[in-house]
Design a protein around this motif. Structure first.
Motif, PDB file in Angstrom:
ATOM      1  N   ARG A 122      68.613 -31.377  29.203  1.00  0.00           N
ATOM      2  CA  ARG A 122      67.802 -31.193  30.408  1.00  0.00           C
ATOM      3  C   ARG A 122      68.073 -32.360  31.330  1.00  0.00           C
ATOM      4  NH1 ARG A 122      64.593 -28.710  26.812  1.00  0.00           N
ATOM      5  NH2 ARG A 122      64.003 -26.609  27.322  1.00  0.00           N
ATOM      6  N   ASN A 165      61.088 -26.823  30.563  1.00  0.00           N
ATOM      7  CA  ASN A 165      60.829 -27.079  29.144  1.00  0.00           C
ATOM      8  C   ASN A 165      60.114 -25.859  28.547  1.00  0.00           C
ATOM      9  OD1 ASN A 165      57.980 -27.310  29.574  1.00  0.00           O
ATOM     10  ND2 ASN A 165      58.212 -29.475  30.103  1.00  0.00           N
ATOM     11  N   SER A 171      60.898 -32.108  33.447  1.00  0.00           N
ATOM     12  CA  SER A 171      60.819 -33.449  32.880  1.00  0.00           C
ATOM     13  C   SER A 171      60.004 -34.404  33.743  1.00  0.00           C
ATOM     14  CB  SER A 171      62.225 -34.014  32.698  1.00  0.00           C
ATOM     15  OG  SER A 171      62.876 -34.111  33.939  1.00  0.00           O
TER      16      SER A 171
END
Length: 174
Positions: A122, A165, A171
């Motif tokens: 990510r 996520n 994030s």
């Protein structure tokens, strides 16, 4: 890096980690112009007009960080400055990372992604943020975006959605 800036007698708090690591007057000006245009203040408002002049000068005169270009492209899109918007998007497209049927932008000099089994990479929040600004710049246009722009925008949206996520967030705390 964190700092407080005084603009028109108002203290404004900035967190550098939410600025793609770019910390200069042009980037700050782009943030402020975007906020003012989203209020919406008219492009004829003195502060907006002066800020746009500053951004136009910066866009013409010097090489800008990819993150700053993304912000400026969105600011020009909101201001209806199509020529500037298109020029910056053209420059940004040359710097795009095109991979797995998606498109995104990353900071210069970034380490390449490690391809590990059972691990889903990510991107850092700054890269999600700058890619989102490019997407907004593509979709904020009058008249409506062309079919070509919408197709390209869908590749950007694909990458952004892949950064979510398992809970649906990103994030960042943005």
């Amino acid at each position: 890096t964190e700092k407080t800036v005084v603009l028109c007698g108002i203290n404004i708090y900035f967190c550098g980690s939410l600025q793609g690591g770019v910390n200069d007057e042009i980037t700050l000006t782009a943030y402020i112009i975007i906020a003012l245009l989203e209020i919406p203040l008219p492009v004829t408002h003195l502060v907006v007009r002066n800020g746009l002049f500053c951004l136009e000068t910066a866009a013409d005169e010097k090489e800008n960080h990819v993150y700053t270009k993304a912000l400026m492209a969105y600011a020009f899109a909101l201001a209806g400055k199509e020529e500037k918007r298109k020029a910056l998007l053209g420059s940004l497209e040359k710097e795009a990372v095109k991979k797995d049927g998606s498109v995104h932008w990353q900071r210069p000099g970034k380490e390449p992604e490690v391809d590990l089994p059972y691990y889903r990479y990510r991107a850092p929040s700054a890269e999600v943020e700058m890619t989102a600004y490019v997407l907004l710049a593509h979709l904020t246009t009058q008249p409506a975006p062309s079919q070509e722009e919408l197709s390209f925008a869908s590749l950007i949206a694909k990458w952004i959605s892949g950064q979510q996520n398992p809970n649906g967030g990103f994030s960042s705390t943005q």
